[in-house]
Design a protein around this motif. Structure first.
Motif, PDB file in Angstrom:
ATOM      1  N   ASP A  27       0.811  -1.217   0.000  1.00  0.00           N
ATOM      2  CA  ASP A  27       0.000   0.000   0.000  1.00  0.00           C
ATOM      3  C   ASP A  27       0.846   1.269   0.000  1.00  0.00           C
ATOM      4  O   ASP A  27       0.326   2.368   0.203  1.00  0.00           O
ATOM      5  N   GLY A  28       2.147   1.126  -0.199  1.00  0.00           N
ATOM      6  CA  GLY A  28       3.012   2.292  -0.236  1.00  0.00           C
ATOM      7  C   GLY A  28       3.385   2.820   1.133  1.00  0.00           C
ATOM      8  O   GLY A  28       3.719   4.000   1.283  1.00  0.00           O
ATOM      9  N   MET A  29       3.339   1.958   2.134  1.00  0.00           N
ATOM     10  CA  MET A  29       3.677   2.340   3.505  1.00  0.00           C
ATOM     11  C   MET A  29       4.918   1.577   3.987  1.00  0.00           C
ATOM     12  O   MET A  29       5.257   0.521   3.453  1.00  0.00           O
ATOM     13  N   VAL A  30       5.551   2.127   5.001  1.00  0.00           N
ATOM     14  CA  VAL A  30       6.638   1.427   5.679  1.00  0.00           C
ATOM     15  C   VAL A  30       6.149   1.094   7.085  1.00  0.00           C
ATOM     16  O   VAL A  30       5.792   1.998   7.845  1.00  0.00           O
ATOM     17  N   PRO A  31       6.079  -0.181   7.443  1.00  0.00           N
ATOM     18  CA  PRO A  31       5.623  -0.540   8.785  1.00  0.00           C
ATOM     19  C   PRO A  31       6.661  -0.152   9.832  1.00  0.00           C
ATOM     20  O   PRO A  31       7.866  -0.104   9.561  1.00  0.00           O
ATOM     21  N   GLY A  32       6.162   0.106  11.038  1.00  0.00           N
ATOM     22  CA  GLY A  32       7.064   0.473  12.123  1.00  0.00           C
ATOM     23  C   GLY A  32       6.443   0.164  13.463  1.00  0.00           C
ATOM     24  O   GLY A  32       5.301  -0.321  13.549  1.00  0.00           O
ATOM     25  N   ILE A  33       7.177   0.437  14.499  1.00  0.00           N
ATOM     26  CA  ILE A  33       6.701   0.206  15.860  1.00  0.00           C
ATOM     27  C   ILE A  33       7.164   1.353  16.745  1.00  0.00           C
ATOM     28  O   ILE A  33       8.261   1.880  16.566  1.00  0.00           O
ATOM     29  N   VAL A  34       6.308   1.762  17.663  1.00  0.00           N
ATOM     30  CA  VAL A  34       6.649   2.777  18.659  1.00  0.00           C
ATOM     31  C   VAL A  34       6.628   2.091  20.014  1.00  0.00           C
ATOM     32  O   VAL A  34       5.626   1.498  20.402  1.00  0.00           O
ATOM     33  N   ASN A  45       2.158   2.672  10.464  1.00  0.00           N
ATOM     34  CA  ASN A  45       2.594   2.729   9.082  1.00  0.00           C
ATOM     35  C   ASN A  45       2.942   4.180   8.753  1.00  0.00           C
ATOM     36  O   ASN A  45       2.214   5.101   9.136  1.00  0.00           O
ATOM     37  N   ILE A  46       4.042   4.371   8.038  1.00  0.00           N
ATOM     38  CA  ILE A  46       4.447   5.699   7.589  1.00  0.00           C
ATOM     39  C   ILE A  46       4.493   5.687   6.072  1.00  0.00           C
ATOM     40  O   ILE A  46       5.051   4.755   5.472  1.00  0.00           O
ATOM     41  N   PRO A  47       3.904   6.696   5.406  1.00  0.00           N
ATOM     42  CA  PRO A  47       3.985   6.749   3.943  1.00  0.00           C
ATOM     43  C   PRO A  47       5.433   6.649   3.470  1.00  0.00           C
ATOM     44  O   PRO A  47       6.317   7.347   3.970  1.00  0.00           O
ATOM     45  N   PHE A  48       5.675   5.760   2.523  1.00  0.00           N
ATOM     46  CA  PHE A  48       7.030   5.486   2.049  1.00  0.00           C
ATOM     47  C   PHE A  48       7.737   6.756   1.586  1.00  0.00           C
ATOM     48  O   PHE A  48       8.903   7.003   1.950  1.00  0.00           O
ATOM     49  N   ASN A  49       7.062   7.582   0.784  1.00  0.00           N
ATOM     50  CA  ASN A  49       7.698   8.778   0.239  1.00  0.00           C
ATOM     51  C   ASN A  49       8.066   9.777   1.332  1.00  0.00           C
ATOM     52  O   ASN A  49       9.089  10.457   1.236  1.00  0.00           O
ATOM     53  N   VAL A  50       7.232   9.861   2.371  1.00  0.00           N
ATOM     54  CA  VAL A  50       7.506  10.767   3.488  1.00  0.00           C
ATOM     55  C   VAL A  50       8.766  10.315   4.230  1.00  0.00           C
ATOM     56  O   VAL A  50       9.661  11.111   4.526  1.00  0.00           O
ATOM     57  N   LEU A  51       8.839   9.029   4.518  1.00  0.00           N
ATOM     58  CA  LEU A  51       9.994   8.499   5.247  1.00  0.00           C
ATOM     59  C   LEU A  51      11.266   8.629   4.417  1.00  0.00           C
ATOM     60  O   LEU A  51      12.318   9.028   4.927  1.00  0.00           O
TER      61      LEU A  51
END
Length: 209
Positions: A27-34, A45-51
């Motif tokens: 979906d064009g996201m980068v998974p992550g954890i806080v 999830n963070i938008p790939f282009n933003v990251l």
């Protein structure tokens, strides 16, 4: 006091495990954890282009962010790891740690030079050379300075300024445990009287760290 802390907008990730992570990437996201603090870990999830844009800007691992996730309170975080694709070298997962106001973090702080307009050495034609435009400091998350200030208003040609010439904010200290050079006033091109060879060598060492 701290300047404006950049926002980082993310989305809460429904589902965990490899399947949810793969779907996020499709979906064009980068998974992550806080993680950290008193709350449970939060999958995001963070938008790939933003990251990717943030990563290319540099200093991502030492930048404090205000993380905004819909339905959650804003929280200050710092990145503690970015996993990348071994072939494409693109981000595939990111870890963030929550910070309390009393947490100690390493951040690069901008060096602001004041007094150039009245410095005797500069009026005589000298040129201010910025050896370090930013300095890595250990600071508390609740009291991050926007910048540190170097006053060169009395500077003469040949003067060399070290970190000891800057008054650091209360509770802050440098990561490098020596009195390194951050600026100097050099003689006009073609003239003598500038910094000596030792100072130049020290400046080169500082620039490489």
């Amino acid at each position: 006091m701290a300047g404006e802390i950049p926002d980082l907008i993310a989305h809460a990730r429904t589902g965990t495990g490899k399947g949810a992570a793969r779907q996020a990437r499709r979906d064009g996201m980068v998974p992550g954890i806080v993680y950290g603090g008193e709350n449970d870990p939060l999958p995001i999830n963070i938008p790939f282009n933003v990251l990717l844009k943030r990563l290319k800007a540099g200093r991502f691992l030492s930048t404090l962010f205000n993380l905004k996730v819909e339905g959650q309170d804003d929280v200050r975080v710092i990145c503690r790891g970015v996993q990348r694709d071994v072939v494409k070298d693109l981000p595939t997962h990111v870890d963030f740690m929550r910070l309390k106001r009393t947490s100690r973090v390493n951040l690069f702080i901008h060096v602001q030079i004041e007094g150039e307009d009245v410095a005797p050495g500069i009026k005589k034609g000298g040129v201010i050379t910025h050896i370090r435009t930013e300095v890595e400091l250990i600071v508390t998350a609740g009291d991050i300075p926007d910048h540190i200030t170097l006053d060169v208003s009395k500077g003469e040609i040949g003067d060399v300024y070290h970190i000891s010439d800057v008054k650091l904010p209360d509770g802050a200290r440098t990561v490098i445990d020596r009195d390194f050079v951050i600026a100097n006033i050099a003689a006009p091109a073609g003239l003598g009287g500038g910094s000596n060879d030792d100072d130049a060598a020290e400046a080169d060492d500082a620039a490489e760290e």
